[in-house]
Motif scaffolding. Structure first.
Motif, PDB file in Angstrom:
ATOM      1  N   PRO A   1      55.683  60.374  78.897  1.00  0.00           N
ATOM      2  CA  PRO A   1      54.812  58.625  78.620  1.00  0.00           C
ATOM      3  C   PRO A   1      53.540  58.369  78.615  1.00  0.00           C
ATOM      4  N   ILE A   2      53.051  57.720  77.858  1.00  0.00           N
ATOM      5  CA  ILE A   2      52.011  57.259  77.309  1.00  0.00           C
ATOM      6  C   ILE A   2      50.633  57.320  78.464  1.00  0.00           C
ATOM      7  N   TRP A   3      50.922  58.146  79.656  1.00  0.00           N
ATOM      8  CA  TRP A   3      49.509  59.233  80.260  1.00  0.00           C
ATOM      9  C   TRP A   3      49.783  60.498  80.792  1.00  0.00           C
ATOM     10  N   ASN A   4      50.480  61.004  79.625  1.00  0.00           N
ATOM     11  CA  ASN A   4      51.432  62.336  79.841  1.00  0.00           C
ATOM     12  C   ASN A   4      49.704  62.585  78.743  1.00  0.00           C
ATOM     13  N   VAL A   5      48.819  63.146  79.775  1.00  0.00           N
ATOM     14  CA  VAL A   5      47.688  63.441  79.078  1.00  0.00           C
ATOM     15  C   VAL A   5      47.700  65.421  78.508  1.00  0.00           C
ATOM     16  N   LEU A   6      49.181  65.728  79.059  1.00  0.00           N
ATOM     17  CA  LEU A   6      49.558  67.099  78.565  1.00  0.00           C
ATOM     18  C   LEU A   6      50.138  66.952  77.168  1.00  0.00           C
ATOM     19  N   SER A   7      50.223  65.651  76.582  1.00  0.00           N
ATOM     20  CA  SER A   7      50.764  65.720  75.373  1.00  0.00           C
ATOM     21  C   SER A   7      49.897  66.291  74.163  1.00  0.00           C
ATOM     22  N   PRO A   8      50.138  66.427  72.996  1.00  0.00           N
ATOM     23  CA  PRO A   8      49.680  66.636  71.515  1.00  0.00           C
ATOM     24  C   PRO A   8      49.357  65.251  71.272  1.00  0.00           C
ATOM     25  N   ILE A   9      47.667  65.107  70.419  1.00  0.00           N
ATOM     26  CA  ILE A   9      47.390  64.027  70.239  1.00  0.00           C
ATOM     27  C   ILE A   9      46.660  64.106  69.236  1.00  0.00           C
ATOM     28  N   ARG A  10      46.989  62.896  68.273  1.00  0.00           N
ATOM     29  CA  ARG A  10      45.659  63.250  66.559  1.00  0.00           C
ATOM     30  C   ARG A  10      44.940  62.014  66.224  1.00  0.00           C
ATOM     31  N   THR A  11      43.848  62.216  66.111  1.00  0.00           N
ATOM     32  CA  THR A  11      43.055  61.867  65.927  1.00  0.00           C
ATOM     33  C   THR A  11      42.208  60.796  64.800  1.00  0.00           C
ATOM     34  N   LEU A  12      41.634  59.820  64.009  1.00  0.00           N
ATOM     35  CA  LEU A  12      41.472  59.896  63.361  1.00  0.00           C
ATOM     36  C   LEU A  12      40.282  60.491  62.303  1.00  0.00           C
ATOM     37  N   THR A  13      39.797  61.148  62.679  1.00  0.00           N
ATOM     38  CA  THR A  13      38.273  62.506  62.593  1.00  0.00           C
ATOM     39  C   THR A  13      39.586  63.380  62.016  1.00  0.00           C
ATOM     40  N   GLY A  14      40.588  64.195  63.109  1.00  0.00           N
ATOM     41  CA  GLY A  14      40.851  65.263  62.942  1.00  0.00           C
ATOM     42  C   GLY A  14      41.819  64.581  62.074  1.00  0.00           C
ATOM     43  N   THR A  15      42.665  63.572  61.303  1.00  0.00           N
ATOM     44  CA  THR A  15      43.659  63.662  59.857  1.00  0.00           C
ATOM     45  C   THR A  15      42.815  63.598  58.887  1.00  0.00           C
ATOM     46  N   LEU A  16      41.834  63.483  58.464  1.00  0.00           N
ATOM     47  CA  LEU A  16      40.434  63.240  57.550  1.00  0.00           C
ATOM     48  C   LEU A  16      40.217  64.608  57.081  1.00  0.00           C
ATOM     49  N   GLY A  17      39.939  65.752  58.534  1.00  0.00           N
ATOM     50  CA  GLY A  17      39.574  66.829  58.538  1.00  0.00           C
ATOM     51  C   GLY A  17      40.874  67.770  58.167  1.00  0.00           C
ATOM     52  N   ILE A  18      41.535  67.942  58.599  1.00  0.00           N
ATOM     53  CA  ILE A  18      43.458  68.562  58.500  1.00  0.00           C
ATOM     54  C   ILE A  18      43.898  67.930  56.652  1.00  0.00           C
ATOM     55  N   GLU A  19      43.782  66.418  56.195  1.00  0.00           N
ATOM     56  CA  GLU A  19      44.433  66.549  55.122  1.00  0.00           C
ATOM     57  C   GLU A  19      43.688  66.234  53.687  1.00  0.00           C
ATOM     58  N   MET A  20      41.909  65.930  54.218  1.00  0.00           N
ATOM     59  CA  MET A  20      41.313  66.023  52.620  1.00  0.00           C
ATOM     60  C   MET A  20      41.504  66.726  51.936  1.00  0.00           C
ATOM     61  N   GLY A  21      41.390  68.088  52.590  1.00  0.00           N
ATOM     62  CA  GLY A  21      41.376  69.889  51.599  1.00  0.00           C
ATOM     63  C   GLY A  21      42.921  69.832  50.698  1.00  0.00           C
ATOM     64  N   GLU A  22      43.387  68.978  50.962  1.00  0.00           N
ATOM     65  CA  GLU A  22      45.241  69.407  50.586  1.00  0.00           C
ATOM     66  C   GLU A  22      45.737  67.714  49.688  1.00  0.00           C
TER      67      GLU A  22
END
Length: 651
Positions: A249-270
């Motif tokens: 559910p939406i309050w599940n703090v144990l779920s993985p998640i992705r942020t805007l900055t993380g997306t740029l850091g992961i994908e920009m190099g590839e």
């Protein structure tokens, strides 16, 4: 008039013209340096929009912002960033729930309760927390925090929303503590004395007089902390799991998640340059930049208003908020802090401990507090403030001891003087140490003249007006720009558009642009601290403005300028995101022989070791320890320089 007199008159007139031309030339040079920040932020916006616009045209802005799927590498790619925006907001919200109660408790303790001796320990300790590089926080979170969460909650992985929030909360602590402590300390002493004189206890004075009076500054501190959390890249990238989904559910703090900055850091190099995916990442950067700029400019506006209120008699007696608004804000903040504390307790403690404590606190508030004397309430409140400060120091000690204890076995002469071998599992980090030195020294050589020149123009050559406001806004915008956005701009403009390539020079320029606002701000503060009477005395003796600046104003301001330069060195040395697309390689046996070659750097080497190279545990910790010593050493020197000159001024 004889010939000699005519000659002397002509010579005097010629010398005066030369002085005027020289003065005008010096002023023009400083004006250009001041305008540089505006030009840079304009170029950043221009190049981000230029490379991001095609995705807005292809997908449409509503579908891009509110699309539920981000799968740019699928057979049928989708470019909806709504899960990334929600992930960014959720991680930031969690970070504030963790950081705000601890920060405010620690700030109040430092400002109002602590003895001068304890204060002299606590303040530098919180500043050292700010000096730890984000990649070291990410490394600590990846190795220690995620493992702890995985074992406590019996999960397959600890890389979750909760891990990202706790880590970002720790990173936001120094910002909120520092600005809040400044705001609380700036409340006039008459307020305290008046309250104590009518019989209030120390806690009643703090809670009902001091904190409400400093509420605007505290709000600005929290907004700055939010901006710090939203713009962070490396730490969240390493601990949040990076799944572009909404928690269920939406309050599940144990779920993985992705942020805007993380997306740029992961994908920009590839990504391949010029494709839809490439343009979509620049669209993400545009959204990220707009969010952080709005947040940071809100905080800057509040802080500027407060500073004007302290110095302007005209505004004395006015408040940024009306009395009713302050009451509503105080009530909201109080209940918000109580709710944040309850949520924090539920997160860190098992339910059989957390729920009775929350129920007990609620019963005490509604039924028991009237039975507790004012002095007992004061003891409880001060006990909580002490506990918040102890937790903050405990976090710093825990991080440092983990890195130091596990990193010391790796340190040896060979480790410090040899190049890496076997993908960094063995060998040393000598090219990374020298590469980091090259990057930060080059960045300071570029940024220092520009920053000092801009500050001199803003303080010495102009008054408040449209041009000054434009320049200051440019500096504020530059200061609030996330480091990953600097990296994307430099990749688009310096690496590709100017065809400089991934190189030492591109990294130095990128880091220089990033630290430029720090140098401008610290130099401005140093120049403003020089008494106006010194300038007036020099001008009255016939010196020109430039002679006055060069001989009278700059010499006593040099300690402050040096401190700003050292702080900028520390920040540049610890950054990873701005250089990962522009300057660095993971491994190299040789040092660069030209500024147009790529270079190794300690933060990027640690990031790759921690996330991509199994079996390199000893060298990971060794690299983290060397980077920590490097950056914290620089910050410690800055603190010592500042304290030395502060003591000298006090006599």
């Amino acid at each position: 008039m004889d010939l000699l007199t005519k000659y002397r008159t002509a010579a005097t007139g010629s010398a005066a013209r030369l002085f005027r031309i020289k003065e005008q030339a010096v002023r023009s040079v400083f004006f250009c340096t001041a305008l540089f920040a505006v030009v840079v932020i304009s170029f950043i916006l221009l190049f981000l929009l230029r490379d991001g616009y095609p995705i807005f045209e292809t997908v449409g802005i509503p579908a891009f912002l509110f699309g539920m799927s981000w799968t740019p590498t699928a057979m049928e790619p989708a470019y909806g960033i709504f899960p990334l925006i929600v992930g960014t907001i959720f991680v930031t919200l969690g970070a504030m729930i963790f950081a705000v109660p601890l920060s405010l408790g620690c700030a109040i303790y430092i400002s109002e309760i602590a003895s001068p001796r304890i204060k002299s320990i606590l303040k530098p300790a919180t500043e050292l927390l700010a000096g730890i590089p984000s990649v070291v926080y990410g490394f600590f979170g990846l190795i220690v925090l995620t493992t702890l969460i995985r074992e406590v909650f019996d999960l397959p992985t600890g890389e979750t929303w909760l891990a990202g929030s706790i880590l970002l909360g720790i990173m936001a602590l120094p910002t909120i503590i520092s600005v809040s402590e400044d705001a609380i300390s700036s409340v006039p002493h008459e307020f305290r004395e008046g309250s104590l004189a009518v019989g209030a206890t120390r806690w009643e004075t703090i809670s009902r007089v001091i904190v409400p009076a400093a509420l605007s500054g505290i709000a600005a501190a929290i907004i700055l902390g939010i901006g710090r959390a939203i713009g962070e890249t490396m730490a969240v990238l390493m601990v949040t799991g990076n799944a572009a989904i909404l928690p269920d559910p939406i309050w599940n703090v144990l779920s993985p998640i992705r942020t805007l900055t993380g997306t740029l850091g992961i994908e920009m190099g590839e990504v391949s340059v010029g494709g839809d995916h490439y343009h979509a990442l620049f669209g993400v950067a545009v959204v990220l930049l707009l969010i952080t700029l709005i947040v940071n400019l809100s905080a800057v506006r509040i802080l500027n208003y407060l500073n004007e209120g302290r110095t302007s008699r005209k505004s004395a007696g006015r408040s940024f908020l009306s009395l009713q608004a302050r009451d509503r804000l105080r009530t909201t903040l109080s209940w918000g802090l109580a709710a944040a504390g309850a949520v924090f307790l539920c997160i860190i403690a098992p339910p059989w401990i957390a729920l009775p404590l929350i129920a007990g606190a609620a019963l005490w508030y509604f039924y028991g507090r009237q039975r507790i004397s004012r002095y007992q309430s004061e003891k409880i409140a001060i006990g909580l403030l002490v506990m918040a400060s102890v937790i903050v120091i405990g976090i710093l000690v825990f991080i440092l001891q983990d890195i130091v204890v596990n990193g010391l076995p790796a340190l040896s002469w060979e480790f410090l003087t040899q190049p890496p071998t076997d993908l960094g599992r063995s060998g040393g980090i000598f090219p990374a140490i020298i590469g980091t030195l090259y990057l930060v020294c080059g960045a300071i050589l570029i940024a220092l003249p520009l920053g000092v020149g801009a500050a001199i123009y803003l303080v010495e050559y102009t008054r408040e007006g449209k041009i000054t406001r434009l320049i200051r806004t440019g500096v504020d915008l530059l200061n609030g720009t996330p480091s990953i956005v600097f990296g994307l701009f430099a990749f688009s403009f310096i690496v590709i558009y100017l065809n400089v390539g991934v190189s030492l020079l591109a990294g130095q320029i990128t880091l220089a642009l990033m630290v430029l606002p720090t140098i401008i701000r610290t130099t401005e503060e140093s120049l403003k601290s020089i008494p106006q009477s010194l300038r007036e005395g020099s001008l009255a003796l016939g010196a020109t403005r430039w002679q006055t600046i060069k001989s009278v104003v700059l010499p006593p301001a040099i300690p402050g300028i040096v401190t700003g330069a050292i702080l900028s060195l520390g920040r540049a040395a610890g950054e990873t995101a701005p250089i990962m697309f522009t300057a660095v390689v993971f491994s190299s046996r040789f040092l660069p022989t030209s500024v147009f070659q790529p270079v190794m750097a300690l933060p990027y080497h640690l990031f790759i070791l921690a996330t991509n190279i199994p079996g390199a545990s000893v060298n990971k910790y060794g690299t983290a320890l060397v980077l920590l010593i490097f950056v914290v050493g620089i910050y410690s020197v800055a603190i010592l320089v500042r304290n030395h000159y502060a003591n000298k001024i006090r006599g």
